[in-house]
Motif scaffolding. Structure first.
Motif, short mmCIF file in Angstrom:
data_model
loop_
_atom_site.label_atom_id
_atom_site.label_comp_id
_atom_site.label_asym_id
_atom_site.label_seq_id
_atom_site.Cartn_x
_atom_site.Cartn_y
_atom_site.Cartn_z
N MET A 1 23.00 32.34 -13.38
CA MET A 1 24.44 32.50 -13.44
C MET A 1 24.78 33.91 -13.90
N PRO A 2 25.75 34.53 -13.25
CA PRO A 2 26.18 35.87 -13.68
C PRO A 2 26.93 35.83 -15.01
N GLU A 3 26.87 36.95 -15.69
CA GLU A 3 27.71 37.14 -16.87
C GLU A 3 29.09 37.52 -16.36
N LEU A 4 30.09 36.78 -16.78
CA LEU A 4 31.46 36.99 -16.30
C LEU A 4 32.33 37.52 -17.42
N ARG A 5 32.85 38.71 -17.22
CA ARG A 5 33.80 39.32 -18.16
C ARG A 5 35.15 39.32 -17.47
N CYS A 6 36.18 38.85 -18.13
CA CYS A 6 37.50 38.74 -17.52
C CYS A 6 38.54 39.43 -18.37
N THR A 7 39.28 40.37 -17.76
CA THR A 7 40.33 41.08 -18.49
C THR A 7 41.71 40.51 -18.21
N VAL A 8 41.77 39.40 -17.48
CA VAL A 8 43.06 38.82 -17.08
C VAL A 8 43.60 37.97 -18.24
N PRO A 59 30.15 33.51 -21.76
CA PRO A 59 29.98 34.70 -20.94
C PRO A 59 29.33 34.39 -19.59
N LEU A 60 28.75 33.21 -19.43
CA LEU A 60 28.08 32.85 -18.18
C LEU A 60 28.92 31.86 -17.38
N SER A 61 28.97 32.08 -16.07
CA SER A 61 29.76 31.20 -15.22
C SER A 61 29.15 31.14 -13.83
N SER A 62 29.22 29.98 -13.22
CA SER A 62 28.83 29.84 -11.83
C SER A 62 29.98 30.38 -10.99
N ILE A 63 29.66 31.18 -9.98
CA ILE A 63 30.72 31.81 -9.18
C ILE A 63 30.55 31.45 -7.72
N ASP A 64 31.53 30.71 -7.21
CA ASP A 64 31.60 30.36 -5.80
C ASP A 64 32.29 31.54 -5.11
N VAL A 71 27.63 42.39 -1.23
CA VAL A 71 26.16 42.45 -1.31
C VAL A 71 25.60 41.40 -2.27
N TYR A 72 26.41 40.92 -3.20
CA TYR A 72 25.93 39.93 -4.18
C TYR A 72 26.10 38.49 -3.70
N ASN A 73 26.75 38.30 -2.56
CA ASN A 73 27.01 36.95 -2.05
C ASN A 73 25.77 36.44 -1.32
N ASN A 74 25.24 35.33 -1.78
CA ASN A 74 24.12 34.67 -1.13
C ASN A 74 24.50 33.22 -0.89
N ASP A 75 24.90 32.92 0.33
CA ASP A 75 25.30 31.56 0.71
C ASP A 75 26.42 31.05 -0.20
N CYS A 76 27.44 31.90 -0.40
CA CYS A 76 28.63 31.61 -1.21
C CYS A 76 28.35 31.50 -2.71
N ARG A 77 27.23 32.00 -3.16
CA ARG A 77 26.92 32.07 -4.58
C ARG A 77 26.79 33.54 -4.98
N CYS A 78 27.40 33.90 -6.08
CA CYS A 78 27.30 35.27 -6.57
C CYS A 78 25.97 35.43 -7.29
N GLU A 79 25.22 36.46 -6.89
CA GLU A 79 23.93 36.72 -7.51
C GLU A 79 23.90 38.04 -8.29
N ALA A 80 25.09 38.55 -8.61
CA ALA A 80 25.15 39.75 -9.46
C ALA A 80 24.73 39.37 -10.87
N GLY A 81 24.18 40.30 -11.60
CA GLY A 81 23.82 40.04 -12.99
C GLY A 81 25.06 39.92 -13.86
N SER A 100 33.57 43.92 -9.38
CA SER A 100 32.15 44.12 -9.10
C SER A 100 31.81 44.02 -7.62
N PHE A 101 32.81 43.71 -6.79
CA PHE A 101 32.59 43.59 -5.35
C PHE A 101 32.01 44.88 -4.78
N ARG A 102 30.98 44.75 -3.95
CA ARG A 102 30.39 45.87 -3.23
C ARG A 102 30.19 45.45 -1.79
N CYS A 103 30.79 46.18 -0.88
CA CYS A 103 30.73 45.83 0.55
C CYS A 103 29.34 46.09 1.10
#
Length: 106
Positions: A1-8, A59-64, A71-81, A100-103
């Motif tokens: 699971m990626p570490e998710l930081r949210c400023t919202v 800090p950890l979350s599963s991301i659909d 580049v981090y999308n693998n079968d609709c799962r985020c694989e970024a650190g 963190s999106f990267r085309c």
């Protein structure tokens, strides 16, 4: 699971820059830049209310991830650190973004 930081800070699920949900959805099927993405799990906080979600924010979350060109999308799962969801004063999900999106084709 990626570490998710949210400023919202206007999201009802945000607790001290972490998300109280154990899974979020990043939208943006045809995104080519981070501004084309958004957090589909965003819910605007009304007044001083906080989330009805039980448990602690983590800090950890599963991301659909629906951003097919990321580049981090693998079968609709985020694989970024680590990822960062931004949009500090958002009132709706379209005002948020996965910074963190990267085309994959640029």
């Amino acid at each position: 699971m990626p570490e998710l930081r949210c400023t919202v800070q206007t999201c009802t699920h945000n607790k001290q820059f972490y998300c109280a949900l154990d899974k979020i959805v990043v939208e943006g099927n045809t995104a080519e830049k981070s501004q084309d993405t958004c957090c589909g799990s965003f819910e605007e906080r009304k007044g001083n209310s906080y989330s009805n979600v039980t448990g602690e924010a983590s800090p950890l979350s599963s991301i659909d991830c629906k951003a097919q060109e990321c580049v981090y999308n693998n079968d609709c799962r985020c694989e970024a650190g680590k990822i960062s969801v931004e949009g500090s004063d958002a009132c709706q999900c379209q005002e948020t973004e996965c910074a963190s999106f990267r085309c994959s084709h640029k």
